[in-house]
Design a protein around this motif. Sequence first.
Motif, short mmCIF file in Angstrom:
data_model
loop_
_atom_site.label_atom_id
_atom_site.label_comp_id
_atom_site.label_asym_id
_atom_site.label_seq_id
_atom_site.Cartn_x
_atom_site.Cartn_y
_atom_site.Cartn_z
N VAL A 1 -112.04 9.92 44.33
CA VAL A 1 -111.16 9.96 45.50
C VAL A 1 -109.73 9.58 45.12
O VAL A 1 -108.76 10.24 45.51
N ALA B 1 -109.00 6.60 57.74
CA ALA B 1 -108.46 7.58 56.79
C ALA B 1 -106.96 7.35 56.57
O ALA B 1 -106.46 7.43 55.45
N TRP C 1 -111.41 3.94 52.51
CA TRP C 1 -112.42 4.99 52.25
C TRP C 1 -113.84 4.45 52.24
O TRP C 1 -114.77 5.12 52.70
N LYS D 1 -109.08 13.95 50.65
CA LYS D 1 -109.86 12.72 50.44
C LYS D 1 -110.88 12.52 51.55
O LYS D 1 -112.04 12.17 51.30
N VAL E 1 -114.91 12.24 51.04
CA VAL E 1 -115.67 11.06 51.46
C VAL E 1 -116.74 11.45 52.48
O VAL E 1 -117.88 10.97 52.43
#
Length: 318
Positions: free
Chosen positions: A15, A163, A168, A204, A208
């Motif tokens: 990430v 976010a 994360w 990202k 996730v």
Amino acid sequence: MSARNPGMDLDLEWVSKVRVNTQAVLKRAQQVQGCKVAKKQWQAAWLLKAVTCIDLTTLSGDDTPSNVHRLCMKAVQPVRHDLLKSMDMHDKGITTAAVCVYPSRVADAVKSLKAANSSIPVASVATGFPAGQTPLKTRLEEVRMAVEDGAMEIDIVINRTLALTGQWAALYDEVRQFREACGHAHMKTILAVGELGTFTNVYKASLVSMMAGSDFIKTSTGKESVNATYPVAIVMVRAIRDYYLRTGQKVGFKPAGGIRTAQEAVVWLALMKEELGNEWLSPHLFRLGASSLLADIERQIYHYVTGRYAAYHELPMA
């Protein structure tokens, strides 16, 4: 629906390395929009394909059992029988991919579809849709109730705050819990891309959500000021591709919000074909979230069959 995505352990190193080249994304989006759309029978075939990928949706404060029933009947017979017959497609079982409603209307939709002898799944938005700002306990309970009432698919919304602030691990844990609450129901995770700020954040959040076991990732609730756009879609489908190359798991994609014309639907299908390949051209891995799109597609098919455009009363909602 296809096989489930089991997810994986959160890989924060992956990430943290994400960088999105904004100019390249915008350039690719322009190419997609400029692509030549198929004509005549090819266009008609693409439009029927689009119909089978629609999550026919009603998410209004004034939803009632009767308008949900009408929506379900339209999902079962999305294009007028005589039009399909003249294309020799009347016996191909063309329906929309799902019917999408609020949790409190799931039971109504399940009942209507059962009465129509249809196996179309009911999808429900949950987790404090659209803002996702209710307590976690409440959001989890909402998912469980929708599944208990017969929803086969749950469209969850992520907590944008997590976010936007780069939390994360916390986002992963929440989505993991939603996935557990879904039980056997497939989970589509709405990123609300219009509220995530940057392409890198969108990428990202996509990663996730997939690591946490999302079966689909979805652009928007349809209630934000910016909804499904091609640049954001490119970022998300590239994340899907990377995740597939890394894990062998295929995750679906659902653009939603503001998709209203038949022409746009064909562009979305072309985008999927070019970026992810033919396998993503089926309702197992691609959905269009829409409420008014079907009306325009049916008008275009009517035009293809008859050579003229229908008045709207000739193609009623149901």
